[in-house]
Design a protein around this motif. Structure first.
Motif, PDB file in Angstrom:
ATOM      1  N   ARG A  53      -9.380  28.060 -17.868  1.00 28.34           N
ATOM      2  CA  ARG A  53      -8.237  27.510 -18.596  1.00 28.34           C
ATOM      3  C   ARG A  53      -7.287  28.647 -18.966  1.00 28.34           C
ATOM      4  NH1 ARG A  53     -12.714  24.420 -20.601  1.00 28.34           N
ATOM      5  NH2 ARG A  53     -12.311  22.169 -20.470  1.00 28.34           N
ATOM      6  N   PRO A  54      -5.975  28.423 -18.908  1.00 28.08           N
ATOM      7  CA  PRO A  54      -5.034  29.475 -19.304  1.00 28.08           C
ATOM      8  C   PRO A  54      -5.065  29.760 -20.794  1.00 28.08           C
ATOM      9  CG  PRO A  54      -3.863  27.457 -18.755  1.00 28.08           C
ATOM     10  CD  PRO A  54      -5.279  27.239 -18.359  1.00 28.08           C
ATOM     11  N   ARG A  55      -5.501  28.793 -21.598  1.00 24.78           N
ATOM     12  CA  ARG A  55      -5.562  29.018 -23.043  1.00 24.78           C
ATOM     13  C   ARG A  55      -6.681  28.182 -23.655  1.00 24.78           C
ATOM     14  NH1 ARG A  55      -3.928  27.185 -28.041  1.00 24.78           N
ATOM     15  NH2 ARG A  55      -3.149  28.783 -29.498  1.00 24.78           N
ATOM     16  N   VAL A  56      -7.627  28.863 -24.273  1.00 22.12           N
ATOM     17  CA  VAL A  56      -8.694  28.212 -25.035  1.00 22.12           C
ATOM     18  C   VAL A  56      -8.400  28.436 -26.513  1.00 22.12           C
ATOM     19  CG1 VAL A  56     -11.161  28.180 -25.529  1.00 22.12           C
ATOM     20  CG2 VAL A  56     -10.365  28.584 -23.194  1.00 22.12           C
ATOM     21  N   PRO A  57      -8.363  27.385 -27.325  1.00 16.35           N
ATOM     22  CA  PRO A  57      -8.016  27.563 -28.743  1.00 16.35           C
ATOM     23  C   PRO A  57      -9.034  28.413 -29.498  1.00 16.35           C
ATOM     24  CG  PRO A  57      -7.828  25.259 -28.083  1.00 16.35           C
ATOM     25  CD  PRO A  57      -8.513  25.971 -26.958  1.00 16.35           C
TER      26      PRO A  57
ATOM     27  N   SER B  41     -13.100  27.730 -30.545  1.00 15.45           N
ATOM     28  CA  SER B  41     -13.799  26.900 -29.564  1.00 15.45           C
ATOM     29  C   SER B  41     -15.225  27.415 -29.358  1.00 15.45           C
ATOM     30  CB  SER B  41     -13.061  26.912 -28.224  1.00 15.45           C
ATOM     31  OG  SER B  41     -11.794  26.291 -28.340  1.00 15.45           O
TER      32      SER B  41
ATOM     33  N   TYR C 296     -14.866  31.458 -29.332  1.00 14.05           N
ATOM     34  CA  TYR C 296     -13.637  32.212 -29.123  1.00 14.05           C
ATOM     35  C   TYR C 296     -13.024  32.569 -30.485  1.00 14.05           C
ATOM     36  CZ  TYR C 296     -13.625  31.064 -24.130  1.00 14.05           C
ATOM     37  OH  TYR C 296     -13.941  30.967 -22.797  1.00 14.05           O
TER      38      TYR C 296
ATOM     39  N   THR D  83     -10.241  34.200 -31.063  1.00 16.15           N
ATOM     40  CA  THR D  83      -8.788  34.032 -30.978  1.00 16.15           C
ATOM     41  C   THR D  83      -8.475  33.215 -29.730  1.00 16.15           C
ATOM     42  OG1 THR D  83      -8.593  36.129 -29.779  1.00 16.15           O
ATOM     43  CG2 THR D  83      -8.244  36.203 -32.168  1.00 16.15           C
ATOM     44  N   ALA D  84      -7.273  32.667 -29.669  1.00 14.81           N
ATOM     45  CA  ALA D  84      -6.864  31.933 -28.475  1.00 14.81           C
ATOM     46  C   ALA D  84      -6.756  32.896 -27.295  1.00 14.81           C
ATOM     47  CB  ALA D  84      -5.539  31.220 -28.713  1.00 14.81           C
ATOM     48  N   SER D  85      -7.282  32.479 -26.149  1.00 12.80           N
ATOM     49  CA  SER D  85      -7.248  33.350 -24.976  1.00 12.80           C
ATOM     50  C   SER D  85      -7.582  32.516 -23.742  1.00 12.80           C
ATOM     51  CB  SER D  85      -8.262  34.488 -25.120  1.00 12.80           C
ATOM     52  OG  SER D  85      -9.583  33.980 -25.048  1.00 12.80           O
ATOM     53  N   PRO D  86      -7.313  33.034 -22.542  1.00  9.91           N
ATOM     54  CA  PRO D  86      -7.816  32.365 -21.347  1.00  9.91           C
ATOM     55  C   PRO D  86      -9.340  32.368 -21.362  1.00  9.91           C
ATOM     56  CG  PRO D  86      -6.133  33.994 -20.808  1.00  9.91           C
ATOM     57  CD  PRO D  86      -6.502  34.217 -22.237  1.00  9.91           C
TER      58      PRO D  86
END
Length: 204
Positions: A145-149, A152, A163, A165-168
């Motif tokens: 995914r380009p962005r995982v909240p 998560s 995660y 921080t938000a990141s791929p």
């Protein structure tokens, strides 16, 4: 376990398995706290432990070769973190399919598992959590995914992770938490550090 030099001021312990990594990580931290070992950083990974900032690597390697890790008996509440988790991840059905169970059984197993932080990496504050049986390992997504909240809760291979921080990312998403896991102004900045026991608990 094998010890080899890395550069001019570091040593790498090649371990046989993740349990040996944790045993040596705990032993080296104890030795450093007791003043028996001088090292700037002791960094565990999947199958290695790095000692960086060692003034005399040959002498330290000889010391370590004579040590035997002691079993960890730490059970203090300070070494356990409950992560309030809502189980609504997009990939829960996929995990259930891999495990050959229904979604409620996935949630039950995750709630009942005591995880332990094996090591940190990928992003600041991202902890790789062990504790699931080897037979429950799951593959990463074929396309990340380009962005995982941020917050998560996810699974990949034999690990669980959250995660910070938000990141791929390509891990399978099973839930989410509002717990802050990385704060640059905190001491330490990462909420989950190697050796910490973790449970994914119901929100209060």
């Amino acid at each position: 376990m094998r010890i080899r030099p890395v550069g001019a001021h570091a040593l790498l312990l090649d371990c046989d398995d993740p349990d040996q990594v944790q045993a040596w990580r705990a032993e080296l931290w104890r030795r450093r706290d007791a003043g028996d070992l001088k090292a700037v950083e002791i960094v565990p990974a999947a199958t290695t432990v790095l000692l960086d900032g060692v003034a005399d690597p040959a002498a330290v390697a000889a010391l370590i070769a004579g040590w035997t890790p002691r079993p960890s008996t730490t059970t203090a509440a300070a070494d356990q973190v409950g992560v309030p988790t809502v189980y609504d991840g997009d990939d829960l059905p996929l995990v259930a399919d891999h495990w050959g169970v229904e979604v409620p059984e996935v949630v039950r197993r995750l709630r009942q598992t005591e995880f332990r932080v094996a090591f940190c990496g990928f992003a600041p504050g991202f902890a790789y959590l062990t504790g699931l049986p080897a037979g429950l390992a799951v593959p990463r997504l074929a396309t990340p995914r380009p962005r995982v909240p941020a917050g998560s809760v996810a699974l990949a291979g034999p690990y669980a992770g959250i995660y910070p921080t938000a990141s791929p990312g390509g891990w399978l998403l099973v839930g989410r938490t509002d717990l802050v896991l990385f704060d640059v102004h905190a001491d330490p900045p990462a909420r989950l550090t190697p050796g910490t026991r973790v449970r994914l608990v119901d929100p209060t």
